[in-house]
Design an enzyme around this catalytic site. Sequence first.
Site, PDB file in Angstrom:
ATOM      1  N   ASP A   1      48.459  40.005  51.219  1.00 47.85           N
ATOM      2  CA  ASP A   1      47.931  38.802  51.847  1.00 47.85           C
ATOM      3  C   ASP A   1      49.107  37.844  52.025  1.00 47.85           C
ATOM      4  O   ASP A   1      50.197  38.066  51.486  1.00 47.85           O
ATOM      5  CB  ASP A   1      46.796  38.172  51.027  1.00 47.85           C
ATOM      6  CG  ASP A   1      45.943  37.208  51.873  1.00 47.85           C
ATOM      7  OD1 ASP A   1      46.382  36.828  52.988  1.00 47.85           O
ATOM      8  OD2 ASP A   1      44.838  36.842  51.434  1.00 47.85           O
TER       9      ASP A   1
HETATM   10  C1  BGC Z   1      43.995  34.997  54.347  1.00 42.60           C
HETATM   11  C2  BGC Z   1      43.892  36.313  55.057  1.00 42.60           C
HETATM   12  C3  BGC Z   1      44.516  36.217  56.402  1.00 42.60           C
HETATM   13  C4  BGC Z   1      45.957  35.753  56.265  1.00 42.60           C
HETATM   14  C5  BGC Z   1      46.647  35.584  57.589  1.00 42.60           C
HETATM   15  C6  BGC Z   1      45.407  34.507  54.334  1.00 42.60           C
HETATM   16  O1  BGC Z   1      45.479  33.262  53.762  1.00 42.60           O
HETATM   17  O2  BGC Z   1      43.516  35.127  53.028  1.00 42.60           O
HETATM   18  O3  BGC Z   1      42.546  36.681  55.174  1.00 42.60           O
HETATM   19  O4  BGC Z   1      44.448  37.455  57.058  1.00 42.60           O
HETATM   20  O5  BGC Z   1      45.980  34.528  55.600  1.00 42.60           O
HETATM   21  O6  BGC Z   1      46.150  34.489  58.270  1.00 42.60           O
END
Ligand code: BGC
Length: 937
Positions: free
Chosen positions: A303
């Site tokens: 993530d």
């Molecule tokens: C979120 C993800 C997301 C990523 C990119 C993160 O903070 O938890 O779900 O895909 O950011 O935006």
Amino acid sequence: MTIMQTLLLAAVPLAFAQTQTQPAGSPFPSSTYENATDPRAQAGAVSGQTSPPKYPSPWGEGLGDWEAAYAQARDFVSQLTLTEKVNLTTGVGWQSEKCVGNTGSIPRLGFKALCMQDSPLGVRFADFVSAFPAGGTIAATWDRKLFYQRGYSMGSEHKEKGIDAQLGPVVGPLGRQAAGGRNWEGFSPDPVLAGIACAETVKGIQDAGVMSTTKHYILNEQEHFRQGAPPASLGLNAISSNVDDVTMHELYLWPFADAVRAGTVSIMCSYNQINNSQACQNSYTQNYLLKNELGFQGFIMSDWAATHSGVSSALAGLDQTMPGDIAFNSGTTYFGTNLTIAVLNGTVPQWRLDDMAVRIIAAWYYVDRPGNQVADAPNFSSWTSDTDGFRHYYQSLDYQRVNDHIDVRGNHGAEIRAQAAAGTVLLKNTGALPLSGKEQLTSVFGEDAAENPLGPNGCSDRGCDEGTLAMGWGSGTANFPYLVTPLEAIKAEVLSNGGSFESVTDNYAYSTIAALGRRTAQVGGACIAFGNADSGEGYITVDNNTGDRNNLTIWGDFDLLVANLTAQCNNTIVVLHTVGPVITNSFVENPNVTAIIWAGIPGQESGNAITDILFGKVNPGGKLPFTIGSSRGEYGTDILYEPNNGNNSPQDNFEEGIFIDYRAFDKLGETPVFEFGLGLSYTTFSYSDLAVQAHSAPAYTAPSGNTGPAPTYGTVSNITSSYVFPASIDRIWNYIYPYLNSTSLSASSGDPAYGINYTWPAGSYDSSSQPYVAAGGAPGGNPRLYDVLFTVTATITNTGDVVGDEVAQLYVNLGGADDAKVVLRNFDRLTIQPGATATFSADITRRDLSNWDSASQNWFISSATKTVFVGSSSRKLPLTTTLDLSGIVTGPSGGNGTAPPTYPHSSTSSAGTSSAESSSSASTSVGSTVSLSSAYS
Ligand code: BGC
Ligand code: BGC
């Protein structure tokens, strides 16, 4: 054990001294309610719980249907240099290129940088895309065809925008807490509904030629402290979800197994810790559970800024770090240059880097990315909606055309309208619905019927609750191409019928609301009141809700609006757009509330979908994908809102075990207001003729043999000068590269502690052949788990006057003392003509009847009586019978890990194979009704 784990473990015992005086059963206020505890969870769900080290990181082998993709990937990766391999594993930095995540490229071989883009419901940060219903709303259709259709259409839109990986679907959060901020992005707190919805979505996305990234792995169940407790230092203090092994397998891992089995090529590790080890460097969850037990052949992507180490993460199974920099725009990285150094100095073995690269390239081939390219990809920029802008947005470099404004929506608007209507759940109807269209006056009430005054995309990442709610907030969003509001759609329908229409969309205009309600009632009209409850991702706070909801009430003083309205209007229809359960106590029994509809989080066609339902153009057939109770306490577990461990990782103990949502209500003896699986129709259905057909299936055997030794592809020269930043490349400031800064590794690292003597976890460098685990051996786990043991059939009759859809549901009681009263195991949505019947047919697999045994690390079927139920909801189960288990029992009665089951092939002996072969040759084809025991004699 990683450095991080060592540090954490050292910190934990001290930290816990202060919390040990909490009353037993609820050590932390509001994380778990009294009496909610699952005895099986007790040993595992404790503060300071640790995560066992599991090494080495399994190398992908092309198991299951991955063989061809692996063959291509091996050829490709064999041609790569060290820095080219590293380039695949590392994002170039936040906002350094046009997508939310971008890898480096391999220009020499014409390999473009990979573009990773949110979201689970459409293309985020782009124009002329569709806004699909959210996960929880498509789940409410309980319709496999629609799960797939939505996945395919979303995938197509990503493909046309030039995206390689869609960052979805979501099965973590699963939905442990009713108020969890991101639950709506996922499907359902039931692992079977979530798993089936996820698998079909994955197949849809990937059939469209785009990689799916199933997320967030794992136990990312709340927004509070997901990235740390205040004050956060170095991201070390993210919340720890403490869970036991049975709960992990029977609940949270279950839908990820379905995702892997469906072929998801990528899985995103989450921000939180699991048993006090960060998700993206947790060797137990990544190496053991995902890559070994579930046989995952694709790659693990972090993530965004969830990576907290370099070597430790690589050895613990992380394959790709996103967005590449340590913190957004830090200009530093754990991979990139540092991974190049780590391979050169031997702290990351070449086979591990090669495995990362092969997994990523195999994923790319598996979904046929080469055959699904579009020109000038990506043809949009996440960071500006202007036609021209900076390609390297953060650096303000390379001003050029960045948005081609390509309309990728196709006919998806019509699909979305039908999907949203199919996911709409009729909860109460005393005869008011469907509307005849002949009402003299139809009145609509509530902000939630109207448009956000700032427009549908007026709040960035939908981070506000203004106007009708058709999407939650955060990264799980897309821009609306338009948003049909309930107000405009209902008005258009009423006017086309020659009726009269008025509305009050100010929730606080009490006397005006009352006056219109009174006039409407006096002419026998309909008053339709719209309310909502919103939530989202924790980086945005709306009305003091930091991602997670603060409570389960309907927003905008809706209870008061309804009270006001129903005092005047005896035909009040309530429509709810909510991210999850809400408290309906104040009006649910009110006789003047003649109907209640849960319309979910419907996406761009909101108004049309609800109008189709209200006026009976579509007969509602959706069913609740969660339970609606009368208080938050009934759910057994809740958000941990306050840090409970000083500055150390807050400890969230999953004491309730598998008892979330309807399982908690059943266990605690609570009566839901609207139970899981409930949904009414404009017709009625009856259930009859339950029949069970037993199938012979091969014995449950462990996979035989071992993996080969870890392969390497090409040779890595240790001439450091060949990896120094090439003079031919213009270096972009703050951009993440794989190159060395000088021929000296220590100087290149810039790390004062470079060369420190450190002992890496035992086994992490072991490249020798490894045994398969008994529960593993193929993508999704041991293939024998998916053998069909029984098929259950029942007759469903449409006993009303109109055609309608019924979702017939199959539940099982596994019979152990600590098992849930019932667990969903299968379902089907059937369209049935009035007076006609349909046959519901549902398979029950070995996994469906199994419990997890921690001691043997395997699934087993206990000898406890297995009871099957079929009906229209989790509490309306008119048909029931028990299963004849003779011949298939693989464990003791009661089971559940209290005693080790007598599992016949717990080692990887060759006996496993031969017995599997002999039993399968003795078995008869699916559909036969021979006694099970005959296959094993
Ligand atoms: C979120 C993800 C997301 C990523 C990119 C993160 O903070 O938890 O779900 O895909 O950011 O935006
Ligand atoms: C980004 C999201 C990401 C979040 C992480 C936001 O600024 O837009 O994509 O999920 O930060 O906290």
